[in-house]
Write an enzyme that holds these catalytic residues in place. Structure first.
Site, PDB file in Angstrom:
ATOM      1  N   CYS A   1       1.028  -0.868  -0.149  1.00 47.46           N
ATOM      2  CA  CYS A   1       0.024  -0.002  -0.245  1.00 47.46           C
ATOM      3  C   CYS A   1       1.005   1.446  -0.123  1.00 47.46           C
ATOM      4  O   CYS A   1       1.772   1.568   1.163  1.00 47.46           O
ATOM      5  CB  CYS A   1      -0.604   0.132   1.172  1.00 47.46           C
TER       6      CYS A   1
ATOM      7  N   ASP B   1      -0.358  16.606  -0.020  1.00 51.50           N
ATOM      8  CA  ASP B   1      -0.673  16.363  -0.643  1.00 51.50           C
ATOM      9  C   ASP B   1       1.136  16.266  -2.134  1.00 51.50           C
ATOM     10  O   ASP B   1       1.043  17.635  -2.618  1.00 51.50           O
ATOM     11  CB  ASP B   1      -2.029  16.197  -1.231  1.00 51.50           C
TER      12      ASP B   1
ATOM     13  N   HIS C   1      -3.749   0.830   8.353  1.00 52.42           N
ATOM     14  CA  HIS C   1      -3.920  -0.106   7.501  1.00 52.42           C
ATOM     15  C   HIS C   1      -5.511  -0.031   7.646  1.00 52.42           C
ATOM     16  O   HIS C   1      -6.590  -0.688   7.951  1.00 52.42           O
ATOM     17  CB  HIS C   1      -3.394  -0.982   6.609  1.00 52.42           C
TER      18      HIS C   1
ATOM     19  N   ASN D   1     -12.928  11.280   0.676  1.00 49.64           N
ATOM     20  CA  ASN D   1     -13.576  10.271  -1.176  1.00 49.64           C
ATOM     21  C   ASN D   1     -13.813   9.208  -0.336  1.00 49.64           C
ATOM     22  O   ASN D   1     -12.690   8.715   0.000  1.00 49.64           O
ATOM     23  CB  ASN D   1     -12.703  10.315  -2.291  1.00 49.64           C
TER      24      ASN D   1
ATOM     25  N   GLY E   1     -14.049   9.245  -6.519  1.00 46.75           N
ATOM     26  CA  GLY E   1     -12.427   9.054  -6.833  1.00 46.75           C
ATOM     27  C   GLY E   1     -11.496   8.620  -6.018  1.00 46.75           C
ATOM     28  O   GLY E   1     -10.255   9.402  -6.088  1.00 46.75           O
TER      29      GLY E   1
ATOM     30  N   HIS F   1      -8.353   8.527   3.956  1.00 48.16           N
ATOM     31  CA  HIS F   1      -6.742   9.880   3.462  1.00 48.16           C
ATOM     32  C   HIS F   1      -7.758  11.102   4.587  1.00 48.16           C
ATOM     33  O   HIS F   1      -9.056  10.683   3.357  1.00 48.16           O
ATOM     34  CB  HIS F   1      -5.974   9.800   2.950  1.00 48.16           C
TER      35      HIS F   1
ATOM     36  N   HIS G   1      -9.197  14.675   3.076  1.00 48.07           N
ATOM     37  CA  HIS G   1      -8.002  16.023   2.923  1.00 48.07           C
ATOM     38  C   HIS G   1      -8.258  17.011   3.698  1.00 48.07           C
ATOM     39  O   HIS G   1      -9.043  17.270   3.552  1.00 48.07           O
ATOM     40  CB  HIS G   1      -8.241  15.818   1.423  1.00 48.07           C
TER      41      HIS G   1
END
Ligand code: 5GP
Ligand code: ZN
Length: 122
Positions: free
Chosen positions: A13, A39, A55, A96, A102, A109, A111
């Site tokens: 990953c 990012d 994870h 997301n 997307g 995660h 954003h």
């Protein structure tokens, strides 16, 4: 058996490898359980990804055992927004989740996006 599957996932990953510093990133915050980094393709002057080191695929697969971790991700975003001085002007937090949203990296995660006036969401 599930333990072995998770080990294989964590070796392959992308975000597991970034949080283990096997792949370089611009680190913004690190604690025992959380990792935050810029990012690579920022959509705004501030665009940071906040992830758990453990994870988890996405919000759809998270469960009640992940409650504390999910809360820490949001409070890390709050702290980073203050550090980056965008807490007063405002910012957007986005998870997301799966393909229609997307999600391209299957490690949960958050954003943190800000530093300019953002457009309307879809
Ligand atoms: P998603 O579309 O899955 O919600 O967002 C994944 C994000 O990860 C994207 O905004 C993308 O720019 C970012 N990303 C993909 N690969 C890398 C990488 O290798 N390093 C960093 N720092 N960001 C990445
Ligand atoms: Zn992972």
């Amino acid at each position: 058996m599930f333990g072995n599957c998770l080990e294989i996932v964590m070796k392959t990953c992308l975000f597991c490898q970034i949080s283990q510093k096997q792949i370089p990133s611009k680190v913004q915050f690190e604690s025992g359980e959380i990792f935050a980094f810029d990012d690579a393709n920022p959509k705004a002057p501030v665009h940071i990804l906040i992830i758990p080191k453990r994870h988890i695929e996405n919000v759809a697969t998270a469960n009640s055992q992940d409650k504390k971790l999910l809360g820490e991700m949001i409070l890390t975003a709050q702290k980073l927004a203050q550090d980056k001085k965008i807490d007063q002007t405002g910012y957007r937090l986005v998870f997301n989740t799966r393909r229609h949203a997307g999600q391209i990296v299957d490690h949960i995660h958050l954003h943190l996006i800000g530093g300019k006036k953002l457009g309307q969401m879809a």
